[in-house]
Structures are given as C-alpha cells and as structure tokens.
Design a protein around this motif. Structure first.
Motif, mmCIF file in Angstrom:
data_model
loop_
_atom_site.group_PDB
_atom_site.id
_atom_site.type_symbol
_atom_site.label_atom_id
_atom_site.label_comp_id
_atom_site.label_asym_id
_atom_site.label_seq_id
_atom_site.Cartn_x
_atom_site.Cartn_y
_atom_site.Cartn_z
ATOM 1 N N CYS A 34 0.748 -1.137 0.103
ATOM 2 C CA CYS A 34 -0.233 0.091 0.126
ATOM 3 C C CYS A 34 0.891 1.436 -0.133
ATOM 4 N N GLU A 84 -3.649 0.041 10.892
ATOM 5 C CA GLU A 84 -4.441 -1.202 10.790
ATOM 6 C C GLU A 84 -5.185 -1.695 11.715
ATOM 7 N N TRP A 85 -4.679 -1.207 13.175
ATOM 8 C CA TRP A 85 -5.316 -1.430 14.205
ATOM 9 C C TRP A 85 -6.766 -0.586 14.713
ATOM 10 N N LYS A 86 -6.868 0.282 13.711
ATOM 11 C CA LYS A 86 -7.947 1.226 13.604
ATOM 12 C C LYS A 86 -7.785 2.063 14.578
ATOM 13 N N THR A 117 -5.087 -2.112 -2.633
ATOM 14 C CA THR A 117 -4.168 -2.451 -1.612
ATOM 15 C C THR A 117 -4.439 -1.312 -0.524
ATOM 16 N N ARG A 118 -5.448 -1.643 0.546
ATOM 17 C CA ARG A 118 -5.844 -0.766 1.693
ATOM 18 C C ARG A 118 -4.692 -0.658 2.588
ATOM 19 N N CYS A 119 -4.499 0.495 3.049
ATOM 20 C CA CYS A 119 -3.476 0.801 4.268
ATOM 21 C C CYS A 119 -4.030 0.362 5.653
ATOM 22 N N ASP A 120 -5.250 0.173 5.570
ATOM 23 C CA ASP A 120 -5.984 -0.392 7.010
ATOM 24 C C ASP A 120 -6.300 -1.675 7.167
ATOM 25 N N ASP A 121 -5.894 -2.400 6.108
ATOM 26 C CA ASP A 121 -5.984 -3.943 5.968
ATOM 27 C C ASP A 121 -4.570 -4.507 6.455
ATOM 28 N N ILE A 122 -4.504 -5.548 7.224
ATOM 29 C CA ILE A 122 -3.529 -6.277 7.551
ATOM 30 C C ILE A 122 -3.318 -7.569 6.512
ATOM 31 N N ALA A 123 -2.290 -7.425 5.651
ATOM 32 C CA ALA A 123 -1.989 -8.259 4.726
ATOM 33 C C ALA A 123 -1.464 -9.614 5.197
ATOM 34 N N SER A 130 1.911 -6.938 12.428
ATOM 35 C CA SER A 130 1.619 -6.793 10.885
ATOM 36 C C SER A 130 3.214 -6.677 10.589
#
Length: 156
Positions: A34, A84-86, A117-123, A130
């Motif tokens: 991302c 990512e952890w909001k 590819t979102r920055c707030d999703d953990i891939a 992460s």
C-alpha cells in the motif's frame, strides 16, 4: 573505530534485510504494497546508502543520519500499524497513474483491473504484529544500533 564500522555495517544490513523482505513479500508472495508500505521503504534505502558511506568515512554525523533514517521508518511503521489496528485514520488518498487521453471506458477498465491495497488492512501478521508493526520494532532496534555506532565512533 572498528567496532563503530561493524555496528554501521550491521545496521545497514538490517535495513537491507528488511527491504529485501518487503520485496520478497511483494514479488514472491504476491502481496502488493500500500501507499504507507512504500513510505517505509525509502528511509531503509537511504540508510543503506548512508551505511555504505559511513562504513568507510568515520564521521559520527553520517551515523546519526543513519539513525534518523531508521527512526523515520520506525515512526512510519508505527503510524501504519496504528492505522491497521484502527487506532486512527490513515491517508484517504491513493496513488494512481496519470490518465492521459484515455476514454471513459478505458479509464474504467484500468480502474477495475488495478489491485486494491488498503492501508488499513493487515495483509500478513506474525505473533500479533503486522509487517508494519515488525518494521517499527526492528527499525527502532536499528536506530539504537546506529546511535551505538555513532557514539562508539566518537568515543574511540
């Protein structure tokens, strides 16, 4: 002086390992980075370059610049992990290529074909952290190595 050089090389190799790991996840693992993932790579590249110089030019100033690069990527990694952890909101913008003279249909096809590819999703994560979180932790360790190298250089 030799110890400062050793620590400098170790810190630069640490950045190289993290950067190679990121490229491995991207090109071998198929995990597209991302925007904030890319932001974390630049300071590592700078630290590698500084490490190459500082290994042969015994100026503590260069080692402090390496420390700044490591601390910068650690900070971006911590910020990204928080997104990512909001814990807080990340950037709302996305990178894109120029549209040039595309027709609306071609533009729509390009948008639909682009990987999201979102920055707030953990891939990917390991032990509850992460990639961004691991980058923050390891890069902070590299920051400490750079500081030790600079202080060692100054002391002897």
């Amino acid at each position: 002086m030799a110890f400062a050089r050793f620590l400098t090389i170790l810190a630069a190799l640490g950045s190289a390992a993290l950067l190679l790991g990121a490229f491995g996840f991207q090109y071998l693992g198929g995990l597209a980075p991302c925007k904030m993932c890319l932001w974390q790579r630049y300071p590592h590249a700078i630290a590698i370059g500084i490490g190459a110089l500082a290994a042969f030019i015994p100026f503590a100033f260069l080692r402090y610049l390496g420390a700044l690069a490591a601390l910068t990527t650690a900070g971006v990694g911590a910020y990204h992990a928080g997104v990512e952890w909001k814990w807080w909101q990340g950037p709302t913008s996305c990178t894109s290529s120029p549209i040039n003279d595309l027709s609306p249909q071609e533009l729509m096809a390009q948008i639909l074909a682009a990987p999201i590819t979102r920055c707030d999703d953990i891939a990917w994560e390991m032990l509850g952290l992460s990639m961004a979180g691991w980058n923050a932790v390891i890069s902070f360790g590299l920051f400490l190595l750079w500081i030790a190298a600079a202080r060692s250089n100054r002391l002897g």
